[in-house]
Design an enzyme around this catalytic site. Structure first.
Site, mmCIF file in Angstrom:
data_model
loop_
_atom_site.group_PDB
_atom_site.id
_atom_site.type_symbol
_atom_site.label_atom_id
_atom_site.label_comp_id
_atom_site.label_asym_id
_atom_site.label_seq_id
_atom_site.Cartn_x
_atom_site.Cartn_y
_atom_site.Cartn_z
ATOM 1 N N GLN A 44 -18.714 36.512 -14.674
ATOM 2 C CA GLN A 44 -19.562 37.594 -14.186
ATOM 3 C C GLN A 44 -18.840 38.938 -14.180
ATOM 4 O O GLN A 44 -17.612 39.005 -14.267
ATOM 5 C CB GLN A 44 -20.038 37.279 -12.768
ATOM 6 C CG GLN A 44 -21.039 36.143 -12.690
ATOM 7 C CD GLN A 44 -21.530 35.938 -11.273
ATOM 8 O OE1 GLN A 44 -21.084 35.029 -10.583
ATOM 9 N NE2 GLN A 44 -22.443 36.773 -10.823
ATOM 10 N N HIS A 45 -19.636 39.985 -14.086
ATOM 11 C CA HIS A 45 -19.204 41.347 -13.742
ATOM 12 C C HIS A 45 -18.481 42.129 -14.842
ATOM 13 O O HIS A 45 -18.335 43.343 -14.732
ATOM 14 C CB HIS A 45 -18.296 41.355 -12.501
ATOM 15 C CG HIS A 45 -18.842 40.675 -11.298
ATOM 16 N ND1 HIS A 45 -20.053 41.010 -10.733
ATOM 17 C CD2 HIS A 45 -18.333 39.666 -10.544
ATOM 18 C CE1 HIS A 45 -20.265 40.247 -9.678
ATOM 19 N NE2 HIS A 45 -19.238 39.420 -9.548
ATOM 20 N N ASP A 73 -21.607 32.669 -14.364
ATOM 21 C CA ASP A 73 -21.029 31.339 -14.161
ATOM 22 C C ASP A 73 -21.454 30.681 -12.855
ATOM 23 O O ASP A 73 -21.724 29.475 -12.821
ATOM 24 C CB ASP A 73 -19.506 31.377 -14.279
ATOM 25 C CG ASP A 73 -18.831 32.444 -13.429
ATOM 26 O OD1 ASP A 73 -19.516 33.111 -12.617
ATOM 27 O OD2 ASP A 73 -17.616 32.626 -13.578
#
Length: 480
Positions: free
Chosen positions: A81-82, A238
């Site tokens: 992520q991110h 995820d």
């Protein structure tokens, strides 16, 4: 390869260090082939990766799957992520991706929170208060430090978006992953124009948010062993993929024991925590996935074991010593400047008791975070699902069991992110909800450890030390 009962699907887990691919029988959940390839992360002040390495790793992982990948009817990507992926007008990376664990944007996170309405504004608007991991803070950092890279950027993607776009040729994302950017309004489920304007990001640079169960596209790349017309699911981040992989129902708690520790549960209620402890993520289905993270989990406890010269399982009971293993600061509780703290050491304290105290300190933090994640619909008697690298360790299992007072279930299935992505792909073919697919596959099956009486004495002792030591834990530590 033995005959499959149903069509084959591919689930991908593109994590920080490697990309894994599973070919799964959509009828039974049986893994018929798998592959894995690594990629590199920079060291030093930042944490960066070249997105092209992710693609190369995906190609290699699929190659290792052999003929089974060619027979697959659908594919889906779960990803870290991110991360901030910036692409030029040819779809090539402008610069390496800034990853979730690149914390150089901490000053920008603080400034954005202050400049745009404070923590309450952000929590109500996006579900979360910006942290250095969030994509919006990384874009603000890039605009400040590398304005030429921002000017060259013609598309902004998350890691899983990048791989999905390489598969389909179309820029898409999903609600689960986009909810961790900081520029998606969870209330309206749309891009937040005020936030985007504040950080100078044109919404035209962002991908289309694909609905749960919608086809994101078909495979158009000739580099991969897929047959023409293979369906591509939306994919997701995820944590949302792992929730799908477990087939989570609302209110069932999950504790993931990795380098860092996370706790989460599916909720039907949109979260908004102005303290910033709980990230108000969306899940990949249509519900929500409130999540809290601790920085110090298996890595910190293993470090204590190494310092003591002990095996990680060499714990001993009967200790009144307290060890707060905040070796890298801490996020829950919010003590970014903290270091590890030991209290109550006696002449007769053993190394095994010190090690047990490290486990106790780490699990205390995780259970405190879990209390904030669970909402009014949570079932207090539901088994706590224990996943991640530490979940199979006896000392971890018994510590969680003793301090939570809950039954603890350890799913036997591994690679839950890739399995969740595979369930998402299977849902495209069968019309089922992806979590229902995973439940049909029985992915959460595993031994259940019965509940024991909660160790209130240890919990109270740790809480008392934590409270009394607040001035020490909040004091900046000179690391030089």
């Amino acid at each position: 390869m033995s005959a499959a009962e149903g069509p084959l699907v591919v689930g991908v887990d593109s994590s920080t260090q490697s990309t894994k691919a599973l070919v799964v029988d959509a009828a039974t959940g049986r893994v018929v082939a798998s592959g894995q390839a690594s990629h590199t992360v920079s060291s030093g002040a930042g944490r960066e990766s070249d997105p092209r390495q992710w693609w190369d790793a995906l190609c290699e992982a699929l190659r290792q799957c052999g003929d089974a990948a060619h027979e697959a009817a659908a594919v889906s990507v779960g990803g870290q992520q991110h991360g901030l992926v910036t692409l030029d007008d040819r779809g090539e990376p402008v610069r390496p991706a800034l990853l979730w664990n690149d914390v150089r944007s901490a000053p920008q996170a603080r400034r954005l929170t202050e400049e745009l309405g404070g923590a309450k504004f952000w929590a109500e608007r996006t579900g979360s208060v910006p942290a250095a991991s969030f994509t919006v803070t990384k874009w603000a950092w890039l605009a400040e430090h590398e304005p030429e890279a921002v000017r060259a950027t013609k598309a902004v993607r998350l890691p899983h978006d990048y791989l999905t776009e390489r598969l389909t040729g179309q820029g898409t994302t999903d609600r689960g992953d986009v909810s961790g950017t900081g520029w998606w309004a969870s209330g309206t489920e749309s891009y937040d124009e005020e936030v985007l304007a504040h950080v100078g990001l044109d919404p035209a640079l962002l991908p289309r948010v694909v609905r749960p169960g919608e086809v994101a596209g078909t495979v158009h790349s000739h580099d991969l062993p897929f047959s023409k017309g293979t369906l591509v699911a939306p994919g997701t981040g995820d944590n949302a993929a792992a929730a799908l992989g477990l087939g989570l129902r609302p209110g069932v708690p999950v504790m993931s024991l990795g380098t860092s520790g996370t706790v989460y549960a599916v909720s039907r209620h949109r979260p908004a925590d102005p303290s910033g402890t709980v990230a108000g993520f969306a899940d990949a289905r249509g519900d929500w996935l409130p999540l809290a993270c601790t920085l110090n989990c298996t890595l910190a406890v293993d470090r204590v074991a190494t310092l003591l010269g002990l095996d990680r399982e060499a714990v001993e009971p009967g200790t009144a010593v307290t060890l707060l293993p905040y070796l890298d600061g801490e996020r829950t509780p919010n003590l970014p400047n903290a270091s590890g703290l030991l209290h109550g050491l006696r002449h007769d304290t053993t190394g095994g008791q010190l090690l047990q105290a490290a486990y106790d300190g780490a699990v205390h933090s995780l259970l405190g975070a879990l209390d904030l994640v669970l909402d009014q619909d949570a079932d207090p008697a539901a088994p706590l699902l224990l996943i991640g690298g530490g979940a199979r360790g006896t000392a971890w299992q018994q510590t969680v069991r003793r301090l939570s007072g809950r039954p603890v279930q350890v799913p036997e299935a591994k690679e839950l992110v890739a399995l969740g992505a595979a369930a998402q792909a299977a849902g495209l073919l069968t019309g089922e909800d992806a979590a229902a697919v995973a439940r049909r596959w029985d992915t959460a099956a595993g031994p259940v450890l019965d509940a024991v009486e909660r160790d209130e004495e240890t919990l109270a002792r740790i809480a008392g030390v934590l409270s009394d030591a607040a001035p020490l834990l909040e004091r900046p530590t000179d690391t030089h």
